[in-house]
Design a protein around this motif. Structure first.
Motif, PDB file in Angstrom:
ATOM      1  N   ALA A   1       0.841  -1.202   0.000  1.00 53.87           N
ATOM      2  CA  ALA A   1       0.000   0.000   0.000  1.00 53.87           C
ATOM      3  C   ALA A   1       0.878   1.255   0.000  1.00 53.87           C
ATOM      4  O   ALA A   1       0.604   2.231  -0.714  1.00 53.87           O
ATOM      5  N   GLU A   2       1.970   1.220   0.773  1.00 53.31           N
ATOM      6  CA  GLU A   2       2.844   2.385   0.862  1.00 53.31           C
ATOM      7  C   GLU A   2       3.534   2.647  -0.475  1.00 53.31           C
ATOM      8  O   GLU A   2       3.575   3.786  -0.969  1.00 53.31           O
ATOM      9  N   GLN A   3       4.073   1.583  -1.104  1.00 51.71           N
ATOM     10  CA  GLN A   3       4.780   1.761  -2.374  1.00 51.71           C
ATOM     11  C   GLN A   3       3.832   2.222  -3.478  1.00 51.71           C
ATOM     12  O   GLN A   3       4.204   3.011  -4.349  1.00 51.71           O
ATOM     13  N   LEU A   4       2.601   1.725  -3.441  1.00 55.30           N
ATOM     14  CA  LEU A   4       1.586   2.123  -4.429  1.00 55.30           C
ATOM     15  C   LEU A   4       1.355   3.640  -4.377  1.00 55.30           C
ATOM     16  O   LEU A   4       1.333   4.327  -5.404  1.00 55.30           O
ATOM     17  N   LYS A   5       1.229   4.155  -3.153  1.00 53.57           N
ATOM     18  CA  LYS A   5       1.004   5.609  -2.977  1.00 53.57           C
ATOM     19  C   LYS A   5       2.226   6.408  -3.449  1.00 53.57           C
ATOM     20  O   LYS A   5       2.094   7.436  -4.117  1.00 53.57           O
ATOM     21  N   VAL A   6       3.425   5.935  -3.111  1.00 48.70           N
ATOM     22  CA  VAL A   6       4.651   6.647  -3.501  1.00 48.70           C
ATOM     23  C   VAL A   6       4.814   6.619  -5.025  1.00 48.70           C
ATOM     24  O   VAL A   6       5.237   7.607  -5.637  1.00 48.70           O
ATOM     25  N   LEU A   7       4.475   5.490  -5.654  1.00 48.33           N
ATOM     26  CA  LEU A   7       4.542   5.409  -7.116  1.00 48.33           C
ATOM     27  C   LEU A   7       3.612   6.455  -7.738  1.00 48.33           C
ATOM     28  O   LEU A   7       3.989   7.158  -8.687  1.00 48.33           O
ATOM     29  N   ALA A   8       2.400   6.577  -7.171  1.00 45.42           N
ATOM     30  CA  ALA A   8       1.446   7.577  -7.678  1.00 45.42           C
ATOM     31  C   ALA A   8       2.062   8.979  -7.608  1.00 45.42           C
ATOM     32  O   ALA A   8       2.038   9.736  -8.587  1.00 45.42           O
ATOM     33  N   LEU A   9       2.644   9.300  -6.462  1.00 41.56           N
ATOM     34  CA  LEU A   9       3.208  10.649  -6.276  1.00 41.56           C
ATOM     35  C   LEU A   9       4.417  10.875  -7.189  1.00 41.56           C
ATOM     36  O   LEU A   9       4.629  11.982  -7.685  1.00 41.56           O
ATOM     37  N   GLY A  10       5.194   9.818  -7.436  1.00 39.81           N
ATOM     38  CA  GLY A  10       6.338   9.922  -8.342  1.00 39.81           C
ATOM     39  C   GLY A  10       5.907  10.168  -9.782  1.00 39.81           C
ATOM     40  O   GLY A  10       6.499  10.981 -10.499  1.00 39.81           O
TER      41      GLY A  10
ATOM     42  N   ALA B   1      16.124   1.584  -5.043  1.00 36.29           N
ATOM     43  CA  ALA B   1      15.349   1.597  -3.796  1.00 36.29           C
ATOM     44  C   ALA B   1      16.218   2.139  -2.668  1.00 36.29           C
ATOM     45  O   ALA B   1      17.450   2.062  -2.720  1.00 36.29           O
ATOM     46  N   ASN B   2      15.577   2.680  -1.608  1.00 37.88           N
ATOM     47  CA  ASN B   2      16.339   3.113  -0.428  1.00 37.88           C
ATOM     48  C   ASN B   2      16.664   1.899   0.444  1.00 37.88           C
ATOM     49  O   ASN B   2      16.325   0.762   0.095  1.00 37.88           O
ATOM     50  N   GLU B   3      17.319   2.146   1.604  1.00 32.58           N
ATOM     51  CA  GLU B   3      17.771   1.006   2.438  1.00 32.58           C
ATOM     52  C   GLU B   3      16.600   0.177   2.980  1.00 32.58           C
ATOM     53  O   GLU B   3      16.768  -0.972   3.367  1.00 32.58           O
ATOM     54  N   ASN B   4      15.383   0.734   2.960  1.00 36.02           N
ATOM     55  CA  ASN B   4      14.210  -0.041   3.417  1.00 36.02           C
ATOM     56  C   ASN B   4      13.495  -0.742   2.268  1.00 36.02           C
ATOM     57  O   ASN B   4      12.417  -1.303   2.444  1.00 36.02           O
TER      58      ASN B   4
END
Length: 474
Positions: free
Chosen positions: A283-292, A408-411
């Motif tokens: 869910a978090e990556q989906l939102k970040v992809l949208a913002l990117g 990707a970042n360290e997480n």
């Protein structure tokens, strides 16, 4: 001149739409190129066939018929193992179908894929020569072939190896980038892979969905070992791809909406974003992809599926009615109205990739999607998720140089600034132009392989003549 007698073969794909498509397309290519073949497609199931599966089967030419096996029961079985166990649990019904077929006709070959190797013994019971159709890349086959030997020589988990793994004909791959089953050597999946690799020497040939110019090293390495006394692989390998879905992939409402929207966009301006029929993000990556995507300022057409925390995102499951606004950032759809189009769960991928307005493809690197990107000459952004997709991404970025890969970042999260940068680089940057040129060269090579005297056409003819020369048992 006497008519050539028809040759009849049976094919047995693993369960699931993404396994069925390459088999059906292989069968269509075979009967188109060699019109004296008849194919029976035996389809294992774990429930009623989906609407999409029925549509595929109903549109087959008359020289290909299909038989659905009775569904097998998976109560209490982990989703990852289902694909292996469907073949095993379908053996009694497969035996029944083959018995009925051989009573009426001479079968000159039985083809299954790497998850169906338990069926090879049943084919042998009826004296049907067994073959493998490998719908994945030759590099993955090359890795599979050396897996039993690797298993004996490596004493830790592959991801803890200090040095990359040497795969014949490939660039060395770090252990953490090997397919999922290799990440846990105690798992049932990994044990099954070892067993499967050993079974591959029982077959009389392996057709691979690839072409020489795309995987020259891996194909040459596989062919060089053939028949060598100490070789890991003895059956001949036939590169017969790229085999992709042909014809329309449906007439659903969002299909025509996508194409109408694309018709109104400038040439080469749109990034198509799709993670395949089973790929899902957190869910978090989906939102970040949208913002990117929003931040990039570039046009996009995005097929959104529910995040993988939702139960509906399970392996082999489709997603029914699903509203993207429930999982995207607040106000995203309104803010990007002129910039992008978001569709839920499904879009006509072939038609989108063929479209002149599509300038690039952000993909999970599933092999079918990768080959489609190549055949339509679209440079890629790689976002691998599972199976052999990390290996495919490395090949596309480092060997073929037709793709970019966001860091990707360290997480393990790819941040919005990185997404925006990579999207801009691909669609309007100099690097995107260079990738586009190389992808066009690869597209031309793919079309040459499929031409009348091309390498893949010749390889399929070799297989076909092998099957035509199989004598019926006395």
């Amino acid at each position: 001149m006497a008519m050539k007698k028809k040759s009849h073969i049976a094919i047995f794909p693993s369960p699931g739409f993404s396994h069925l498509i390459p088999f059906v397309e292989f069968a269509k290519r075979l009967v188109l190129q060699h019109n004296n073949f008849h194919v029976t497609c035996i389809i294992p199931t774990d429930g009623p066939p989906s609407k999409a599966t029925k549509a595929i089967v109903e549109s087959l030419p008359t020289s290909i018929d299909s038989i659905f096996l009775p569904p097998v029961n998976f109560d209490g079985i982990a989703p990852g193992l289902q694909v292996f166990l469907t073949a095993t649990r379908s053996l009694p019904s497969l035996r029944h179908v083959l018995e009925s077929l051989v009573s009426k006709t001479h079968l000159s070959a039985f083809l299954t894929d790497m998850f169906g190797t338990d069926t090879l013994d049943v084919a042998k019971e009826f004296n049907i020569p067994p073959f493998i159709f490998f719908p994945s890349p030759a590099t993955a086959l090359s890795l599979l072939m050396i897996t039993p030997k690797l298993d004996e020589t490596v004493c830790c988990e592959f991801r803890d190896l200090p040095e990359p793994v040497e795969i014949p004909g490939s660039i060395p791959i770090h252990g953490k980038d090997l397919p999922q089953p290799y990440q846990d050597r105690k798992s049932e999946m990994y044990k099954r892979l070892i067993n499967l690799a050993k079974q591959l020497n029982q077959v009389e040939g392996i057709g691979v969905n690839t072409f020489t110019d795309m995987e020259y090293g891996a194909i040459k390495a596989l062919q060089a070992q053939q028949g060598e006394p100490n070789s890991v692989i003895s059956p001949p390998v036939y590169p017969i791809g790229p085999i992709i879905q042909t014809g329309s992939s449906g007439t659903e409402a969002n299909g025509s909406e996508c194409l109408t929207w694309l018709d109104n966009q400038p040439r080469g301006s749109v990034l198509y974003v799709s993670f395949g029929s089973r790929g899902t993000l957190s869910a978090e990556q989906l939102k970040v992809l949208a913002l990117g995507l929003e931040m990039s300022g570039q046009k996009f057409l995005w097929v959104v599926r529910g995040p993988n925390e939702l139960p509906s995102a399970a392996y082999l499951n489709g997603q029914g009615d699903f509203d993207p606004s429930e999982v995207l950032p607040n106000g995203f759809l309104e803010r990007t109205k002129g910039q992008g189009l978001v569709v839920a769960s499904w879009a006509p991928q072939i038609e989108i990739l063929r479209h002149g307005s599509t300038g690039g493809f952000l993909t999970h690197c599933g092999w079918s999607s990768t080959l489609e990107g190549v055949l339509f000459g679209k440079p890629l952004i790689t976002w691998p998720l599972f199976a052999e997709q990390h290996m495919n991404a490395i090949m596309l970025v480092e060997v073929l140089k037709v793709a970019l890969r966001p860091k990707a970042n360290e997480n393990g999260l790819v941040e919005r600034e990185e997404i925006a940068k990579v999207v801009r680089d691909l669609i309007e940057g100099e690097e995107g132009k260079r990738l586009g040129q190389r992808m066009n060269d690869l597209k031309d090579a793919a079309n040459r392989a499929l031409s009348k005297d091309g390498s893949s056409t010749r390889a399929l003819s070799e297989l076909a003549s092998k099957w035509q020369n199989v004598e019926a048992p006395k």
